[in-house]
Enzyme design. Sequence first.
Site, PDB file in Angstrom:
ATOM      1  N   LEU A  89       1.030  -1.086  -0.077  1.00  0.00           N
ATOM      2  CA  LEU A  89       0.015   0.049  -0.024  1.00  0.00           C
ATOM      3  C   LEU A  89       0.814   1.332   0.019  1.00  0.00           C
ATOM      4  CD1 LEU A  89      -2.987   0.974   0.171  1.00  0.00           C
ATOM      5  CD2 LEU A  89      -2.580   1.232   2.729  1.00  0.00           C
ATOM      6  N   TYR A  90       2.073   1.265   0.737  1.00  0.00           N
ATOM      7  CA  TYR A  90       2.968   2.198   0.802  1.00  0.00           C
ATOM      8  C   TYR A  90       3.494   2.712  -0.612  1.00  0.00           C
ATOM      9  CZ  TYR A  90       7.451   4.783   0.596  1.00  0.00           C
ATOM     10  OH  TYR A  90       8.427   5.637   0.553  1.00  0.00           O
ATOM     11  N   ALA A  91       3.715   1.754  -1.616  1.00  0.00           N
ATOM     12  CA  ALA A  91       3.701   1.900  -2.926  1.00  0.00           C
ATOM     13  C   ALA A  91       2.638   2.522  -3.736  1.00  0.00           C
ATOM     14  CB  ALA A  91       4.501   0.613  -3.778  1.00  0.00           C
ATOM     15  N   THR A 101       0.209   4.184  -2.584  1.00  0.00           N
ATOM     16  CA  THR A 101      -0.046   5.641  -2.292  1.00  0.00           C
ATOM     17  C   THR A 101       0.874   6.624  -2.992  1.00  0.00           C
ATOM     18  OG1 THR A 101       1.483   5.662  -0.053  1.00  0.00           O
ATOM     19  CG2 THR A 101      -1.106   4.988   0.024  1.00  0.00           C
ATOM     20  N   LYS A 102       2.131   6.106  -3.230  1.00  0.00           N
ATOM     21  CA  LYS A 102       3.191   7.025  -3.713  1.00  0.00           C
ATOM     22  C   LYS A 102       2.727   6.978  -5.289  1.00  0.00           C
ATOM     23  CE  LYS A 102       6.073   8.294  -0.647  1.00  0.00           C
ATOM     24  NZ  LYS A 102       5.912   9.934  -0.093  1.00  0.00           N
TER      25      LYS A 102
END
Length: 337
Positions: free
Chosen positions: A152-154, A156-157
Amino acid sequence: MRTVFITGTAGFIGYHLAQLLLDEGFRVVGYDAMTDYYDVTLKQRRHQNLLQNAHFTCTEGYLEDFEALSAACDAAKPDIIVHLAGQAGVRYSLENPRAYMESNVMGTFNVTECARMHGVEHLLMASTSSVYGASTEMPFEETQRTDTPLTLYAATKRANEHMAHSYAHLWKIPTTMFRFFTVYGPWGRPDMALFKFVKAGLNGDPIDVYDHGNMARDFTYVTDIVRAIRMLIDVPPQEPASADDIAQGDSLSPVAPFRVVNIGNGTKVPLMTFITAIEDALGLTLQKNFLDMQKGDVHETLADNSLLQRLTGYAPQTDVPEGVRQFVTWYRDYYDK
Protein backbone atom coordinates in the site's frame (compact mmCIF):
# COMPACT_ATOMS: atom_id res chain seq x y z
CA MET A 1 16.43 35.50 -0.98
CA ARG A 2 14.24 32.72 -2.38
CA THR A 3 11.99 30.88 0.05
CA VAL A 4 11.63 27.10 -0.02
CA PHE A 5 8.82 25.51 1.98
CA ILE A 6 9.84 21.95 2.89
CA THR A 7 7.52 19.41 4.46
CA GLY A 8 9.35 16.88 6.64
CA THR A 9 12.35 18.98 7.74
CA ALA A 10 12.72 16.88 10.91
CA GLY A 11 12.90 13.79 8.72
CA PHE A 12 16.00 12.16 7.31
CA ILE A 13 16.07 13.57 3.77
CA GLY A 14 14.26 16.80 4.63
CA TYR A 15 16.86 17.63 7.27
CA HIS A 16 19.76 17.18 4.87
CA LEU A 17 18.02 19.14 2.10
CA ALA A 18 17.21 22.02 4.45
CA GLN A 19 20.84 22.13 5.61
CA LEU A 20 22.11 22.25 2.01
CA LEU A 21 19.69 25.00 0.97
CA LEU A 22 20.51 27.09 4.03
CA ASP A 23 24.21 26.73 3.24
CA GLU A 24 23.47 28.04 -0.26
CA GLY A 25 21.65 31.13 1.00
CA PHE A 26 18.00 30.12 0.71
CA ARG A 27 15.38 30.92 3.31
CA VAL A 28 13.86 27.61 4.45
CA VAL A 29 10.51 27.19 6.16
CA GLY A 30 9.92 23.72 7.58
CA TYR A 31 6.72 21.86 8.38
CA ASP A 32 6.77 18.60 10.33
CA ALA A 33 4.36 16.65 12.53
CA MET A 34 7.08 15.08 14.73
CA THR A 35 5.18 11.78 14.62
CA ASP A 36 6.38 8.92 16.82
CA TYR A 37 6.84 6.40 13.98
CA TYR A 38 10.44 6.40 15.19
CA ASP A 39 12.49 8.16 17.89
CA VAL A 40 11.15 11.72 18.20
CA THR A 41 14.35 12.81 19.97
CA LEU A 42 16.27 12.18 16.75
CA LYS A 43 13.81 14.42 14.89
CA GLN A 44 14.08 17.12 17.54
CA ARG A 45 17.88 17.07 17.32
CA ARG A 46 17.70 17.56 13.56
CA HIS A 47 15.47 20.61 13.99
CA GLN A 48 17.69 21.97 16.75
CA ASN A 49 20.62 21.87 14.34
CA LEU A 50 18.66 23.67 11.63
CA LEU A 51 17.46 26.33 14.05
CA GLN A 52 21.06 27.45 14.53
CA ASN A 53 20.60 29.22 11.18
CA ALA A 54 18.58 32.43 11.38
CA HIS A 55 17.08 31.76 7.95
CA PHE A 56 15.30 28.60 9.13
CA THR A 57 11.88 28.62 10.75
CA CYS A 58 9.47 25.75 11.29
CA THR A 59 5.91 24.91 12.19
CA GLU A 60 4.74 21.71 13.83
CA GLY A 61 1.63 20.25 12.23
CA TYR A 62 0.11 17.33 10.35
CA LEU A 63 -0.24 17.21 6.59
CA GLU A 64 -3.84 16.13 7.07
CA ASP A 65 -4.59 19.39 8.92
CA PHE A 66 -5.24 21.64 5.95
CA GLU A 67 -5.88 24.74 8.05
CA ALA A 68 -2.51 24.42 9.79
CA LEU A 69 -0.67 23.58 6.58
CA SER A 70 -2.23 26.40 4.56
CA ALA A 71 -1.61 28.89 7.38
CA ALA A 72 2.07 27.91 7.43
CA CYS A 73 2.24 28.32 3.65
CA ASP A 74 0.47 31.67 3.81
CA ALA A 75 3.01 32.93 6.33
CA ALA A 76 5.96 31.55 4.36
CA LYS A 77 4.93 32.91 0.93
CA PRO A 78 7.05 30.24 -0.74
CA ASP A 79 8.65 30.46 -4.15
CA ILE A 80 9.18 26.69 -4.17
CA ILE A 81 7.58 23.78 -2.29
CA VAL A 82 9.45 20.53 -1.69
CA HIS A 83 7.16 17.85 -0.28
CA LEU A 84 9.11 15.14 1.54
CA ALA A 85 6.87 14.42 4.54
CA GLY A 86 4.59 11.41 4.75
CA GLN A 87 4.23 8.01 6.30
CA ALA A 88 7.38 6.10 5.39
CA GLY A 89 8.26 2.43 5.61
CA VAL A 90 7.29 -0.45 3.38
CA ARG A 91 6.81 -2.97 6.17
CA TYR A 92 4.78 -0.69 8.44
CA SER A 93 2.18 -0.33 5.68
CA LEU A 94 1.21 -3.95 6.40
CA GLU A 95 0.49 -3.10 10.05
CA ASN A 96 -1.12 0.33 9.81
CA PRO A 97 -2.39 0.95 6.27
CA ARG A 98 -4.74 3.75 7.35
CA ALA A 99 -1.78 5.96 8.30
CA TYR A 100 -0.60 5.81 4.69
CA MET A 101 -3.97 6.81 3.27
CA GLU A 102 -4.31 9.73 5.67
CA SER A 103 -0.78 11.09 5.42
CA ASN A 104 0.36 10.12 1.94
CA VAL A 105 -2.89 10.58 0.03
CA MET A 106 -4.91 13.21 1.92
CA GLY A 107 -1.77 14.98 3.12
CA THR A 108 -0.31 15.18 -0.36
CA PHE A 109 -3.61 16.47 -1.74
CA ASN A 110 -3.38 19.29 0.82
CA VAL A 111 0.16 20.12 -0.30
CA THR A 112 -0.88 20.31 -3.96
CA GLU A 113 -3.76 22.60 -2.96
CA CYS A 114 -1.29 24.90 -1.22
CA ALA A 115 0.92 24.90 -4.32
CA ARG A 116 -2.10 25.85 -6.44
CA MET A 117 -3.17 28.63 -4.07
CA HIS A 118 0.30 30.16 -3.98
CA GLY A 119 1.17 29.70 -7.65
CA VAL A 120 4.65 28.44 -6.80
CA GLU A 121 7.46 28.45 -9.36
CA HIS A 122 8.07 24.74 -8.87
CA LEU A 123 6.50 21.94 -6.81
CA LEU A 124 8.82 19.00 -6.12
CA MET A 125 7.58 15.87 -4.38
CA ALA A 126 8.97 12.57 -3.13
CA SER A 127 7.95 9.29 -4.67
CA THR A 128 9.80 5.98 -4.39
CA SER A 129 11.42 3.18 -6.36
CA SER A 130 8.77 0.97 -4.76
CA VAL A 131 6.30 2.12 -7.45
CA TYR A 132 8.12 -0.18 -9.90
CA GLY A 133 6.71 -3.05 -7.83
CA ALA A 134 6.91 -6.47 -9.46
CA SER A 135 8.67 -5.20 -12.58
CA THR A 136 11.77 -7.20 -13.52
CA GLU A 137 12.80 -4.89 -16.35
CA MET A 138 16.16 -3.50 -15.16
CA PRO A 139 17.33 -0.83 -14.82
CA PHE A 140 14.09 0.90 -13.89
CA GLU A 141 13.29 3.72 -16.32
CA GLU A 142 10.85 6.53 -15.56
CA THR A 143 8.90 5.83 -18.76
CA GLN A 144 8.14 2.16 -18.06
CA ARG A 145 4.78 0.98 -16.71
CA THR A 146 4.29 0.98 -12.94
CA ASP A 147 1.05 -0.96 -12.60
CA THR A 148 2.12 -3.69 -10.16
CA PRO A 149 2.71 -2.14 -6.70
CA LEU A 150 3.38 -4.76 -4.01
CA THR A 151 2.50 -2.69 -0.93
CA LEU A 152 0.00 0.00 0.00
CA TYR A 153 2.97 2.31 0.61
CA ALA A 154 3.95 1.96 -3.06
CA ALA A 155 0.33 2.37 -4.16
CA THR A 156 -0.05 5.64 -2.22
CA LYS A 157 3.13 7.03 -3.76
CA ARG A 158 1.93 6.12 -7.26
CA ALA A 159 -1.38 7.78 -6.43
CA ASN A 160 0.58 10.90 -5.45
CA GLU A 161 2.19 10.93 -8.89
CA HIS A 162 -1.21 10.76 -10.59
CA MET A 163 -2.70 13.45 -8.32
CA ALA A 164 0.25 15.76 -8.95
CA HIS A 165 -0.02 15.23 -12.71
CA SER A 166 -3.68 16.22 -12.71
CA TYR A 167 -2.89 19.43 -10.79
CA ALA A 168 0.02 20.21 -13.09
CA HIS A 169 -2.33 19.83 -16.06
CA LEU A 170 -5.26 21.75 -14.63
CA TRP A 171 -3.40 24.60 -12.93
CA LYS A 172 -0.13 24.63 -14.90
CA ILE A 173 1.99 24.04 -11.79
CA PRO A 174 5.52 22.96 -12.83
CA THR A 175 5.91 19.69 -10.93
CA THR A 176 8.79 17.23 -10.52
CA MET A 177 8.38 13.90 -8.76
CA PHE A 178 11.51 12.07 -7.59
CA ARG A 179 11.68 8.31 -7.19
CA PHE A 180 14.22 7.64 -4.44
CA PHE A 181 16.26 4.43 -4.35
CA THR A 182 17.17 3.03 -0.87
CA VAL A 183 18.51 6.18 0.77
CA TYR A 184 21.06 5.79 3.57
CA GLY A 185 23.56 7.91 5.48
CA PRO A 186 24.12 9.95 8.69
CA TRP A 187 21.02 10.97 10.63
CA GLY A 188 19.17 8.08 8.94
CA ARG A 189 15.95 6.40 10.00
CA PRO A 190 16.18 3.77 12.77
CA ASP A 191 13.78 1.46 10.89
CA MET A 192 16.17 1.11 7.94
CA ALA A 193 18.51 -1.87 7.55
CA LEU A 194 21.79 0.05 7.94
CA PHE A 195 20.73 1.62 11.22
CA LYS A 196 19.40 -1.67 12.59
CA PHE A 197 22.46 -3.65 11.49
CA VAL A 198 24.96 -1.22 13.02
CA LYS A 199 22.99 -1.02 16.26
CA ALA A 200 22.75 -4.81 16.48
CA GLY A 201 26.44 -5.28 15.71
CA LEU A 202 27.59 -2.86 18.40
CA ASN A 203 25.22 -4.47 20.91
CA GLY A 204 26.40 -7.98 20.03
CA ASP A 205 22.98 -8.98 18.69
CA PRO A 206 22.26 -10.95 15.49
CA ILE A 207 20.76 -9.33 12.39
CA ASP A 208 17.87 -10.67 10.31
CA VAL A 209 18.90 -11.21 6.69
CA TYR A 210 15.84 -11.73 4.49
CA ASP A 211 15.65 -13.76 1.28
CA HIS A 212 18.70 -15.58 2.69
CA GLY A 213 20.84 -12.65 1.56
CA ASN A 214 19.97 -13.00 -2.12
CA MET A 215 18.49 -9.51 -2.55
CA ALA A 216 20.20 -6.53 -4.16
CA ARG A 217 19.50 -2.81 -3.90
CA ASP A 218 20.52 0.45 -5.53
CA PHE A 219 21.82 2.10 -2.34
CA THR A 220 21.94 5.91 -2.66
CA TYR A 221 23.80 8.14 -0.22
CA VAL A 222 21.72 10.94 1.27
CA THR A 223 24.12 13.73 0.30
CA ASP A 224 23.81 12.64 -3.32
CA ILE A 225 20.03 12.59 -3.01
CA VAL A 226 19.74 16.16 -1.73
CA ARG A 227 22.32 17.49 -4.19
CA ALA A 228 20.19 16.07 -7.00
CA ILE A 229 17.05 17.68 -5.55
CA ARG A 230 18.85 21.00 -5.23
CA MET A 231 19.82 20.89 -8.91
CA LEU A 232 16.34 19.81 -10.02
CA ILE A 233 14.85 22.84 -8.26
CA ASP A 234 16.36 24.92 -11.04
CA VAL A 235 14.90 22.73 -13.82
CA PRO A 236 11.11 23.16 -13.63
CA PRO A 237 9.40 21.18 -16.39
CA GLN A 238 7.65 23.05 -19.17
CA GLU A 239 4.65 21.65 -21.00
CA PRO A 240 5.71 20.76 -24.55
CA ALA A 241 3.95 22.14 -27.61
CA SER A 242 3.34 18.55 -28.72
CA ALA A 243 4.37 15.00 -27.86
CA ASP A 244 6.87 15.16 -30.73
CA ASP A 245 8.89 17.71 -28.74
CA ILE A 246 9.61 15.25 -25.90
CA ALA A 247 13.10 13.78 -26.07
CA GLN A 248 13.55 10.01 -26.10
CA GLY A 249 13.64 8.70 -22.52
CA ASP A 250 12.19 11.87 -21.00
CA SER A 251 9.21 11.31 -18.69
CA LEU A 252 7.86 14.80 -19.42
CA SER A 253 4.09 14.73 -19.81
CA PRO A 254 2.68 15.67 -23.23
CA VAL A 255 -0.18 17.57 -21.54
CA ALA A 256 1.32 19.13 -18.40
CA PRO A 257 4.49 20.72 -16.99
CA PHE A 258 5.15 17.47 -15.13
CA ARG A 259 8.08 15.06 -14.96
CA VAL A 260 9.20 12.01 -12.94
CA VAL A 261 12.93 11.59 -12.21
CA ASN A 262 14.79 8.64 -10.70
CA ILE A 263 17.37 9.58 -8.09
CA GLY A 264 19.49 6.48 -7.61
CA ASN A 265 23.15 5.59 -7.60
CA GLY A 266 22.79 3.48 -10.74
CA THR A 267 24.59 0.51 -9.16
CA LYS A 268 23.03 -2.78 -8.03
CA VAL A 269 24.70 -3.90 -4.79
CA PRO A 270 24.07 -7.39 -3.38
CA LEU A 271 22.78 -7.34 0.20
CA MET A 272 25.69 -9.47 1.39
CA THR A 273 28.14 -6.95 -0.11
CA PHE A 274 26.36 -4.20 1.81
CA ILE A 275 26.62 -6.25 5.01
CA THR A 276 30.34 -6.83 4.39
CA ALA A 277 30.82 -3.06 4.10
CA ILE A 278 29.12 -2.65 7.49
CA GLU A 279 31.36 -5.32 9.03
CA ASP A 280 34.46 -3.63 7.61
CA ALA A 281 33.40 -0.24 8.95
CA LEU A 282 32.63 -1.67 12.39
CA GLY A 283 35.66 -3.96 12.49
CA LEU A 284 33.60 -6.98 13.48
CA THR A 285 31.61 -9.89 12.07
CA LEU A 286 27.84 -9.69 12.33
CA GLN A 287 25.85 -12.68 13.51
CA LYS A 288 23.23 -13.46 10.89
CA ASN A 289 19.77 -15.03 10.98
CA PHE A 290 18.94 -16.03 7.38
CA LEU A 291 15.20 -15.80 6.76
CA ASP A 292 12.70 -16.07 3.89
CA MET A 293 11.61 -13.04 1.88
CA GLN A 294 9.18 -10.72 3.67
CA LYS A 295 5.71 -10.06 2.28
CA GLY A 296 5.67 -7.11 -0.13
CA ASP A 297 9.43 -7.06 -0.64
CA VAL A 298 11.22 -7.11 -4.01
CA HIS A 299 14.34 -9.04 -5.00
CA GLU A 300 16.30 -6.16 -6.48
CA THR A 301 16.22 -2.54 -7.59
CA LEU A 302 18.38 -0.58 -10.02
CA ALA A 303 17.88 2.98 -11.24
CA ASP A 304 18.46 4.29 -14.71
CA ASN A 305 19.63 7.78 -13.71
CA SER A 306 20.38 9.03 -17.21
CA LEU A 307 17.43 11.47 -17.19
CA LEU A 308 18.74 13.08 -14.01
CA GLN A 309 22.14 13.43 -15.68
CA ARG A 310 20.66 14.98 -18.81
CA LEU A 311 18.64 17.50 -16.82
CA THR A 312 21.29 18.51 -14.29
CA GLY A 313 24.66 17.19 -15.41
CA TYR A 314 24.83 15.40 -12.07
CA ALA A 315 24.71 11.78 -10.95
CA PRO A 316 25.07 10.27 -7.47
CA GLN A 317 28.66 9.22 -6.90
CA THR A 318 29.19 7.93 -3.35
CA ASP A 319 30.01 4.22 -3.25
CA VAL A 320 28.67 1.91 -0.54
CA PRO A 321 31.91 1.41 1.46
CA GLU A 322 32.41 5.18 1.79
CA GLY A 323 28.75 5.89 2.57
CA VAL A 324 28.61 3.15 5.20
CA ARG A 325 31.82 4.45 6.82
CA GLN A 326 30.29 7.91 7.06
CA PHE A 327 27.17 6.50 8.70
CA VAL A 328 29.13 4.42 11.22
CA THR A 329 31.24 7.47 12.14
CA TRP A 330 28.07 9.50 12.74
CA TYR A 331 26.39 6.68 14.69
CA ARG A 332 29.35 6.18 17.03
CA ASP A 333 29.53 9.90 17.68
CA TYR A 334 25.78 10.41 18.14
CA TYR A 335 25.32 7.46 20.49
CA ASP A 336 28.81 7.67 22.04
CA LYS A 337 29.62 4.07 21.04
